[in-house]
Design an enzyme around this catalytic site. Structure first.
Site, mmCIF file in Angstrom:
data_model
loop_
_atom_site.group_PDB
_atom_site.id
_atom_site.type_symbol
_atom_site.label_atom_id
_atom_site.label_comp_id
_atom_site.label_asym_id
_atom_site.label_seq_id
_atom_site.Cartn_x
_atom_site.Cartn_y
_atom_site.Cartn_z
ATOM 1 N N ARG A 108 11.770 -4.955 -42.501
ATOM 2 C CA ARG A 108 13.305 -4.689 -42.995
ATOM 3 C C ARG A 108 14.311 -5.292 -42.139
ATOM 4 N NH1 ARG A 108 14.998 -2.885 -39.180
ATOM 5 N NH2 ARG A 108 16.941 -2.528 -40.104
ATOM 6 N N ASP A 148 24.011 -7.445 -44.714
ATOM 7 C CA ASP A 148 23.166 -7.744 -45.351
ATOM 8 C C ASP A 148 23.533 -8.974 -46.197
ATOM 9 O OD1 ASP A 148 20.591 -5.590 -44.950
ATOM 10 O OD2 ASP A 148 22.374 -4.680 -44.820
#
Ligand code: MRU
Length: 351
Positions: free
Chosen positions: A51, A234
């Site tokens: 991740r 992100d």
């Protein structure tokens, strides 16, 4: 970065196999996961064995290369197009995922040697990620004074990239340049990437830090314990609005209220210039089990997953929030440190 004295990348590929550090097992177990099938690599992204923006991008690039390798001779174009869609459906907020699948697909689809072209493009994404993160560290270090107390949220360290990290890279460079720094680590519920991953990384690097409850950051800001905040991203929209791990928004609002600089650190691969504003960033919602259950080890080292909430209640679990540009002091990229309102002009030619 070093783990128990040995250098590791977070993700790498050898022949048809993708290897990655299994992050769900950290900090209790250090294990390497491997996959020679792009479906399995997709599952690793979806289930967060890997991740963090850059690491997701690198893994997605390698998964795309695996799809080229696995494609049947007669229907290969169709096969890789479907694979691209499957890879892109794993983590919708992470811009690096789309950056990587596009790069590998475009490099290979019209190439006379598609497999080799895909493998080379995927490897290139991984190498560029490392170079960008190292540069972010050098530039970000100029914003850190000796004796600085720094707050970070989630994990934007080397585990979230191929190496070095984004938000933690300036911290590593500051430490290496002899600055005496201290890091406040938000625990970052519900998956606790701060408490589990950032704290573990800092521990490996011997950097002074303490984990704080998510809802304690305002207290430390109000009491002048924090000099600056650095988080990752992100996805960054053209207007500088930034999606990052849920809870980032409230840290940024508090930082502005207390006059504390709030920096985003991210490589240019996280900038989505086609996305005009944060309102258009898709937000991933994840299973409420992440909130209702927690996994840890007992004093004998045995792992348990236990329910920590009212047994009959359900939860809602948005994984990201969007911090409007007005709360962001500057964005640290490998190309320079920019005000959020400069992003569109600086990066519009790049994508
Ligand atoms: O859901 P995750 O763990 O993949 O979330 C991504 C993050 O780690 C954070 O939002 C981070 O600050 C940005 S990615 C470097």
């Amino acid at each position: 970065m070093q783990v128990m004295g040995k250098h590791y990348r977070t993700v790498w590929m050898e022949d048809d196999k993708v290897f990655l550090i299994e992050q769900n097992k950290l900090p209790f177990k250090f294990e390497i996961f491997s996959s020679n099938d792009y479906h399995k690599t997709c599952d690793a992204i979806k289930n967060m064995l890997v991740r963090g923006a850059g690491a997701i991008g690198t893994t997605a690039g390698f998964a795309m290369a695996q799809a080229f390798l696995q494609a049947p001779k007669n229907t290969w174009k169709n096969f890789v197009q479907n694979a691209k869609k499957e890879i892109e459906s794993t983590r919708p907020t992470a811009q690096n995922l789309f950056y990587a699948t596009d790069k590998v697909y475009n490099a290979a689809i019209n190439s006379p040697t598609p497999i080799q072209a895909a493998q080379a493009a995927a490897q290139n994404i991984s190498d560029e990620d490392i170079a960008a993160c190292e540069k972010i560290g050098e530039l970000g270090n100029t914003l850190i004074n000796n004796s600085a107390n720094i707050l970070t949220h989630c994990n934007a360290g080397w585990l979230a990239f191929t190496d070095f990290g984004s938000a933690l890279s300036p911290i590593y460079k500051a430490d290496a340049s002899g600055k005496d720094i201290f890091v406040y680590v938000d625990e970052t519920r519900p998956r606790s990437q701060g408490a589990r991953l950032t704290a573990w990384e800092l521990q490996q690097q011997n950097i002074a830090h303490k984990i704080i409850p998510d809802n304690a950051a305002a207290y430390f800001m109000q009491n002048k314990k924090i000099d600056l905040i650095i988080t990752g991203a992100d996805r960054i929209a053209a207007n500088g609005d930034t999606a990052n791990k849920i809870g980032t928004l409230e840290k940024a609002i508090c930082a502005k209220a207390f006059g504390i600089p709030f920096y985003i650190a991210a490589p240019s691969s996280t900038i989505d210039i086609k996305c005009s504003s944060g309102k258009n960033i898709p937000i991933e919602f994840r299973s409420d089990e992440e909130l209702l259950y927690q996994t840890g080890i007992d004093k004998f080292g045995k792992s348990h997953t236990i329910r920590v909430c009212s047994p009959e209640s359900e939860g809602i679990n948005p994984a990201f929030d969007v911090t409007p540009a007005e709360y962001i002091t500057a964005i640290i990229t490998e190309k320079g440190i920019f005000k959020p309102e400069e992003i569109e002009n600086v990066f519009k030619q790049e994508n």
